[in-house]
Design a protein around this motif. Structure first.
Motif, short mmCIF file in Angstrom:
data_model
loop_
_atom_site.label_atom_id
_atom_site.label_comp_id
_atom_site.label_asym_id
_atom_site.label_seq_id
_atom_site.Cartn_x
_atom_site.Cartn_y
_atom_site.Cartn_z
N LEU A 88 -2.76 -1.27 27.94
CA LEU A 88 -2.29 -2.61 28.25
C LEU A 88 -3.09 -3.64 27.47
O LEU A 88 -4.29 -3.51 27.30
CB LEU A 88 -2.43 -2.88 29.75
N SER A 89 -2.41 -4.71 27.03
CA SER A 89 -3.10 -5.78 26.31
C SER A 89 -3.55 -6.89 27.25
O SER A 89 -4.42 -7.67 26.91
CB SER A 89 -2.22 -6.35 25.21
N SER A 90 -2.95 -6.98 28.41
CA SER A 90 -3.38 -7.90 29.46
C SER A 90 -3.13 -7.19 30.79
O SER A 90 -3.00 -5.97 30.82
CB SER A 90 -2.64 -9.23 29.37
N TYR A 91 -3.04 -7.94 31.86
CA TYR A 91 -2.93 -7.31 33.18
C TYR A 91 -1.77 -6.33 33.27
O TYR A 91 -1.94 -5.21 33.73
CB TYR A 91 -2.81 -8.40 34.25
N LEU A 92 -0.58 -6.71 32.83
CA LEU A 92 0.58 -5.82 32.87
C LEU A 92 1.34 -5.72 31.54
O LEU A 92 2.37 -5.07 31.48
CB LEU A 92 1.57 -6.27 33.96
N LYS A 93 0.86 -6.35 30.50
CA LYS A 93 1.55 -6.34 29.19
C LYS A 93 1.20 -5.07 28.44
O LYS A 93 0.06 -4.80 28.12
CB LYS A 93 1.14 -7.57 28.38
#
Length: 129
Positions: free
Chosen positions: A34-39
């Motif tokens: 993941l690149s952020s919390y859910l991306k």
């Protein structure tokens, strides 16, 4: 001469699920999924595995609700029957616990679902094999 190489119909499931739950690439286990919390990342920065085919959709949310509900409902009943706390105290404790557990599980279950799709060669992962 004909090509007689056998393409496996799936990959090892349990190692992939463990890596996905840890929010790591299901292929190499070291790149972030993941690149952020859910991306979700399009590709793994370590092994360059194409992850753009993954379709988690609402699966992680449903699994999170299922798990958190099955854990919190019996605990709420036990706490109410055994200890009889004030309603506001009971609500506050279980609201914070439910939110914290949901926020913890959601990205991990998304990683596990993406890893499951990768291991079973679903949604275009077959072409990248």
């Amino acid at each position: 001469m004909r090509d007689t190489t056998i393409v496996p119909t799936e990959r090892d499931l349990w190692p992939a699920l463990r890596r996905g739950f840890a929010r790591k690439c299901p292929n190499c286990g070291s790149g972030p999924l993941l690149s952020s919390y859910l991306k979700l990342r399009d590709t793994c920065p370590v092994c360059r595995e194409d992850l753009s085919h993954a379709r988690a959709d609402d699966g992680p949310a449903y699994l999170t609700i299922l798990i958190v509900g099955h854990l919190m409902a019996p605990l709420l009943h036990i706490a109410f029957v055994q200890f009889r706390p004030e309603p506001l105290v009971l609500f506050t404790i279980f609201a914070i616990g439910t939110i914290a557990l949901s926020l913890y599980l959601l990205p991990r279950l998304k990683g596990a679902i993406v890893a499951f799709q990768w291991a079973r060669l679903m949604h275009g992962f077959k072409e990248s094999h």
